[in-house]
Design a protein around this motif. Structure first.
Motif, PDB file in Angstrom:
ATOM      1  N   GLU A  76      18.162 -11.219  13.419  1.00  0.00           N
ATOM      2  CA  GLU A  76      18.826 -11.858  12.067  1.00  0.00           C
ATOM      3  C   GLU A  76      18.088 -11.399  11.098  1.00  0.00           C
ATOM      4  N   SER A  77      16.520 -11.216  11.164  1.00  0.00           N
ATOM      5  CA  SER A  77      15.648 -10.691  10.120  1.00  0.00           C
ATOM      6  C   SER A  77      15.869  -9.384   9.678  1.00  0.00           C
ATOM      7  N   ARG A  78      16.394  -8.706  10.783  1.00  0.00           N
ATOM      8  CA  ARG A  78      16.791  -6.998  10.548  1.00  0.00           C
ATOM      9  C   ARG A  78      17.980  -7.207   9.514  1.00  0.00           C
ATOM     10  N   ALA A  79      18.918  -8.085   9.847  1.00  0.00           N
ATOM     11  CA  ALA A  79      20.245  -8.035   9.339  1.00  0.00           C
ATOM     12  C   ALA A  79      20.125  -8.761   7.967  1.00  0.00           C
ATOM     13  N   VAL A  80      19.038  -9.662   7.693  1.00  0.00           N
ATOM     14  CA  VAL A  80      18.946 -10.117   6.457  1.00  0.00           C
ATOM     15  C   VAL A  80      18.447  -8.999   5.501  1.00  0.00           C
ATOM     16  N   VAL A  81      17.290  -8.558   5.976  1.00  0.00           N
ATOM     17  CA  VAL A  81      16.692  -7.539   5.379  1.00  0.00           C
ATOM     18  C   VAL A  81      17.605  -6.280   4.952  1.00  0.00           C
ATOM     19  N   ALA A  82      18.537  -5.971   5.911  1.00  0.00           N
ATOM     20  CA  ALA A  82      19.565  -4.700   5.364  1.00  0.00           C
ATOM     21  C   ALA A  82      20.412  -5.291   4.329  1.00  0.00           C
ATOM     22  N   GLU A  83      20.861  -6.405   4.414  1.00  0.00           N
ATOM     23  CA  GLU A  83      21.659  -7.122   3.522  1.00  0.00           C
ATOM     24  C   GLU A  83      21.283  -7.058   1.994  1.00  0.00           C
ATOM     25  N   LEU A  84      20.039  -7.540   1.875  1.00  0.00           N
ATOM     26  CA  LEU A  84      19.149  -7.731   0.671  1.00  0.00           C
ATOM     27  C   LEU A  84      18.872  -6.321   0.152  1.00  0.00           C
ATOM     28  N   SER A  85      18.576  -5.494   1.050  1.00  0.00           N
ATOM     29  CA  SER A  85      18.592  -3.957   0.662  1.00  0.00           C
ATOM     30  C   SER A  85      19.346  -3.186   0.274  1.00  0.00           C
ATOM     31  N   ARG A  86      20.662  -3.718   0.031  1.00  0.00           N
ATOM     32  CA  ARG A  86      21.851  -3.019  -0.701  1.00  0.00           C
ATOM     33  C   ARG A  86      21.552  -3.164  -2.061  1.00  0.00           C
ATOM     34  N   PRO A  87      21.413  -4.398  -2.494  1.00  0.00           N
ATOM     35  CA  PRO A  87      21.377  -4.692  -4.211  1.00  0.00           C
ATOM     36  C   PRO A  87      20.053  -4.822  -4.561  1.00  0.00           C
ATOM     37  N   PHE A  88      19.112  -4.956  -3.569  1.00  0.00           N
ATOM     38  CA  PHE A  88      17.877  -4.919  -4.277  1.00  0.00           C
ATOM     39  C   PHE A  88      16.845  -3.956  -3.625  1.00  0.00           C
TER      40      PHE A  88
END
Length: 140
Positions: free
Chosen positions: A92-104
């Motif tokens: 889940e940590s990897r998924a959150v970082v991946a999701e946030l890394s798209r716009p930020f």
């Protein structure tokens, strides 16, 4: 010689003595030394069955006192559950970082999550490598 009988025995400590019980034969023997348990169990079986000791095989289980085994089993189950939760948390940590890394940016993600930019980069790299499971989630 060939094994003619294979039996199960349970040994537990009673004071200074190890009590060795072969339930199938309803027989008990004892010894004061752990290293003698196997020989004593084999001899007991051989005598009770009127066989040569080489013709018997006794599998001895040492039983700890009291509720130790149930506590051990619970600890093993807790450790397994903790590993499952750790794996889930890492994923889940990897998924959150991946999701946030798209716009930020990495720096923005790091500041939002309260982790280092290096940690963000590592989590992103693990996601892009096929989602391998991190066993060290202490830095997350």
């Amino acid at each position: 010689m060939t094994i003619k009988r294979e039996l199960e025995a349970v040994a537990h400590k009673e004071g200074k003595w190890w009590e060795i019980r072969i339930h199938e034969l309803d027989r008990v023997t004892q010894t004061s030394r752990t290293k003698d348990i196997q020989n004593m169990a084999t001899d007991l079986a051989a005598i009770a069955l009127n066989l040569d000791p080489d013709e018997t095989k006794v599998n001895v289980t040492l039983r700890p006192p009291g509720d130790i085994m149930s506590r051990w089993t619970q600890a093993r189950e807790d450790a397994e559950r903790a590993q499952e939760l750790s794996t889930k948390a890492a994923s889940e940590s990897r998924a959150v970082v991946a999701e946030l890394s798209r716009p930020f940016t990495i720096t923005e993600v790091a500041r939002m999550l309260g982790i280092s930019t290096q940690c963000v980069s590592q989590l992103k790299a693990k996601k892009s490598l096929g989602g391998g499971v991190s066993t060290n989630t202490n830095r997350l």
